[in-house]
Every structure is written in structure tokens, then in C-alpha cells.
Design a protein around this motif. Structure first.
Motif, PDB file in Angstrom:
ATOM      1  N   GLU A   8      -0.902   1.738  11.072  1.00  0.00           N
ATOM      2  CA  GLU A   8      -1.498   2.825  10.040  1.00  0.00           C
ATOM      3  C   GLU A   8      -0.438   3.249   9.017  1.00  0.00           C
ATOM      4  OE1 GLU A   8      -2.438   7.570  10.307  1.00  0.00           O
ATOM      5  OE2 GLU A   8      -3.296   6.405  11.915  1.00  0.00           O
ATOM      6  N   HIS A   9       0.805   3.369   9.276  1.00  0.00           N
ATOM      7  CA  HIS A   9       2.072   3.503   8.457  1.00  0.00           C
ATOM      8  C   HIS A   9       2.026   2.331   7.293  1.00  0.00           C
ATOM      9  CE1 HIS A   9       5.716   5.111   6.876  1.00  0.00           C
ATOM     10  NE2 HIS A   9       6.332   3.815   7.129  1.00  0.00           N
ATOM     11  N   LEU A  10       1.947   1.062   7.868  1.00  0.00           N
ATOM     12  CA  LEU A  10       1.853  -0.118   6.815  1.00  0.00           C
ATOM     13  C   LEU A  10       0.863   0.243   5.853  1.00  0.00           C
ATOM     14  CD1 LEU A  10       3.339  -3.336   8.658  1.00  0.00           C
ATOM     15  CD2 LEU A  10       4.174  -2.127   6.615  1.00  0.00           C
ATOM     16  N   THR A  11      -0.315   0.475   6.429  1.00  0.00           N
ATOM     17  CA  THR A  11      -1.504   0.728   5.567  1.00  0.00           C
ATOM     18  C   THR A  11      -1.355   1.707   4.539  1.00  0.00           C
ATOM     19  OG1 THR A  11      -3.015  -0.210   7.418  1.00  0.00           O
ATOM     20  CG2 THR A  11      -4.088   1.159   5.700  1.00  0.00           C
ATOM     21  N   GLU A  12      -0.867   2.724   4.857  1.00  0.00           N
ATOM     22  CA  GLU A  12      -0.465   3.729   3.915  1.00  0.00           C
ATOM     23  C   GLU A  12       0.362   3.440   2.734  1.00  0.00           C
ATOM     24  OE1 GLU A  12       0.962   7.139   6.486  1.00  0.00           O
ATOM     25  OE2 GLU A  12      -1.047   7.597   7.192  1.00  0.00           O
ATOM     26  N   GLN A  13       1.553   2.709   3.303  1.00  0.00           N
ATOM     27  CA  GLN A  13       2.538   2.212   2.294  1.00  0.00           C
ATOM     28  C   GLN A  13       1.752   1.335   1.233  1.00  0.00           C
ATOM     29  OE1 GLN A  13       5.618   3.458   2.069  1.00  0.00           O
ATOM     30  NE2 GLN A  13       4.452   4.907   3.443  1.00  0.00           N
ATOM     31  N   LEU A  14       0.942   0.216   1.587  1.00  0.00           N
ATOM     32  CA  LEU A  14       0.351  -0.661   1.003  1.00  0.00           C
ATOM     33  C   LEU A  14      -0.574   0.057  -0.149  1.00  0.00           C
ATOM     34  CD1 LEU A  14      -0.427  -3.441   3.324  1.00  0.00           C
ATOM     35  CD2 LEU A  14       0.833  -3.538   1.386  1.00  0.00           C
ATOM     36  N   GLN A  15      -1.130   1.113   0.518  1.00  0.00           N
ATOM     37  CA  GLN A  15      -2.307   1.958  -0.436  1.00  0.00           C
ATOM     38  C   GLN A  15      -1.243   2.702  -1.605  1.00  0.00           C
ATOM     39  OE1 GLN A  15      -4.185   4.020   2.376  1.00  0.00           O
ATOM     40  NE2 GLN A  15      -5.865   2.408   2.687  1.00  0.00           N
ATOM     41  N   ALA A  16      -0.267   2.977  -1.047  1.00  0.00           N
ATOM     42  CA  ALA A  16       0.721   3.637  -1.987  1.00  0.00           C
ATOM     43  C   ALA A  16       1.250   2.666  -3.131  1.00  0.00           C
ATOM     44  CB  ALA A  16       2.074   4.424  -1.356  1.00  0.00           C
ATOM     45  N   VAL A  17       1.619   1.475  -2.653  1.00  0.00           N
ATOM     46  CA  VAL A  17       2.135   0.413  -3.656  1.00  0.00           C
ATOM     47  C   VAL A  17       1.130  -0.057  -4.431  1.00  0.00           C
ATOM     48  CG1 VAL A  17       2.778  -2.148  -3.637  1.00  0.00           C
ATOM     49  CG2 VAL A  17       3.984  -0.652  -2.106  1.00  0.00           C
ATOM     50  N   ALA A  18      -0.327   0.061  -4.067  1.00  0.00           N
ATOM     51  CA  ALA A  18      -1.429  -0.141  -4.939  1.00  0.00           C
ATOM     52  C   ALA A  18      -1.525   0.757  -6.214  1.00  0.00           C
ATOM     53  CB  ALA A  18      -2.639  -0.120  -4.309  1.00  0.00           C
ATOM     54  N   ARG A  19      -0.941   2.227  -5.843  1.00  0.00           N
ATOM     55  CA  ARG A  19      -0.901   2.959  -6.895  1.00  0.00           C
ATOM     56  C   ARG A  19       0.338   3.218  -7.647  1.00  0.00           C
ATOM     57  NH1 ARG A  19      -2.719   5.906  -2.053  1.00  0.00           N
ATOM     58  NH2 ARG A  19      -0.630   6.864  -1.934  1.00  0.00           N
ATOM     59  N   GLY A  20       1.208   2.154  -7.404  1.00  0.00           N
ATOM     60  CA  GLY A  20       2.520   2.030  -8.234  1.00  0.00           C
ATOM     61  C   GLY A  20       3.772   2.438  -7.655  1.00  0.00           C
TER      62      GLY A  20
END
Length: 185
Positions: A8-20
Motif C-alpha cells: 500500500e505504501h509503495l502504491t501511494e508513493q507511485l501515485q505521488a510520483v505520478a503527480r510529480g
């Protein structure tokens, strides 16, 4: 952190990366670089090349994080697929530049380090993967492991198994569909 919390943490981090979010990319690097480096190094057998490919992997993550779909794959599986593909691309480029298969000679050298499959087996997700892999016939299972964790191409697998390339691709595709069904929650 439990495996589910880590996913879940990695998923959240990937979504944050997608936002820059650059800090999220640094966090992803911190959490996954050792595993991905091991995977890439196992395929390339060259530390300098593996380090270069690892940089390409995180550049790809930065540019394509918006394409990650947590319903289709776990974050580490998605990252490992990127790393594997980049490493195989680099291996092919190195082979074509050198004009001979010097990388093939490296396959004969023993590697005492734990491989990426062994490292992944320590997690719950990996245990599920191993259990699901055991439901596939031994020959196809060996081909999948060689392709996805050993960096071998479909053509190499077909040649070593003495079967047509299309047959090998079909067998692996059927097995991957079966694996997906087995791994779905």
C-alpha cells in the motif's frame, strides 16, 4: 510493516510520483533499489551496466508512474518488470555492439549470490507466487522462471527446449494467464 502495508505504501508513493513528487521517487528508490539492482545485475553480469540500467529504471518510473495500475500488478512486480525489460534491452544492445555473444560465456560462471527469485521468496506475495508456480508443469515453470528472473528471451528458451518459438510463447502465455488467476485475491 506488514507486506500489505508495504504494498500500500509503495502504491501511494507511485501515485505521488505520478503527480510529480520527487520525494516520493526518492522513497521508492530507497525501498526498492537493492532488489531491482540484484535483478538487473543477475541479467547483465556487469556492475557498471547494471547501475546505468537502474538509473534508466527510475527515470522510466518518473515518466510513467501514471500508468501504474494497482489492480493489475503489485508495485514491486511492476517495477521488476520495468527493470527486467530495461536489462534485457541493454543486454541485446551490448551483444549487437560487440558482434559476438561474450555475455553467453558469463552464463557458465557460477553465481554464489542469492538470485532475485530467492530474495523475493521472503515475502508473502512471493510465497503466493511460488505456490501458484507449483501448479504449472515443470517445463513451463522452468521457462517462466528463466525468462522473468533469469533474463532469458523466448527465443533462447525455445532453442534450449527444442521447440518452435510460437509454441514456447503460447505455453508461457497460457501459464501466465493461469498464474494471474491464481494470484488474484
Amino acid at each position: 510493516m506488514t507486506p500489505d502495508e508495504g504494498r500500500e505504501h509503495l502504491t501511494e508513493q507511485l501515485q505521488a510520483v505520478a503527480r510529480g513528487d520527487r520525494t516520493a521517487l526518492a522513497q521508492i528508490y530507497h525501498l526498492t533499489s537493492a532488489k531491482l539492482y540484484g535483478l538487473v545485475l543477475r541479467i547483465l553480469s556487469n556492475r557498471d551496466e547494471a547501475e546505468d540500467v537502474l538509473q534508466e529504471v527510475y527515470l522510466t518510473v518518473w515518466n510513467k508512474a501514471d500508468r501504474f495500475d494497482p489492480t493489475r500488478a503489485s508495485p514491486i512486480s511492476w517495477l521488476a518488470a520495468i527493470a527486467r525489460n530495461r536489462a534485457i534491452d541493454r543486454l541485446r544492445a551490448l551483444r549487437s555492439r560487440s558482434g559476438h555473444d561474450s555475455a553467453e560465456a558469463a552464463n557458465d560462471l557460477p553465481d554464489e549470490a542469492p538470485g532475485p527469485l530467492h530474495l523475493l521468496e521472503t515475502g508473502d506475495e512471493a510465497r503466493r507466487l511460488v505456490t501458484c508456480l507449483e501448479t504449472i508443469d515443470e517445463r513451463t515453470r522452468g521457462a517462466i522462471v528463466s525468462a522473468f528472473f533469469g533474463g532469458r528471451t523466448y527465443e533462447e528458451l525455445a532453442t534450449s527446449a527444442g521447440m518452435p518459438l510460437g509454441t514456447m510463447k503460447s505455453a508461457i502465455r497460457r501459464a501466465l494467464i493461469r498464474l494471474r488467476g491464481c494470484l488474484e485475491p
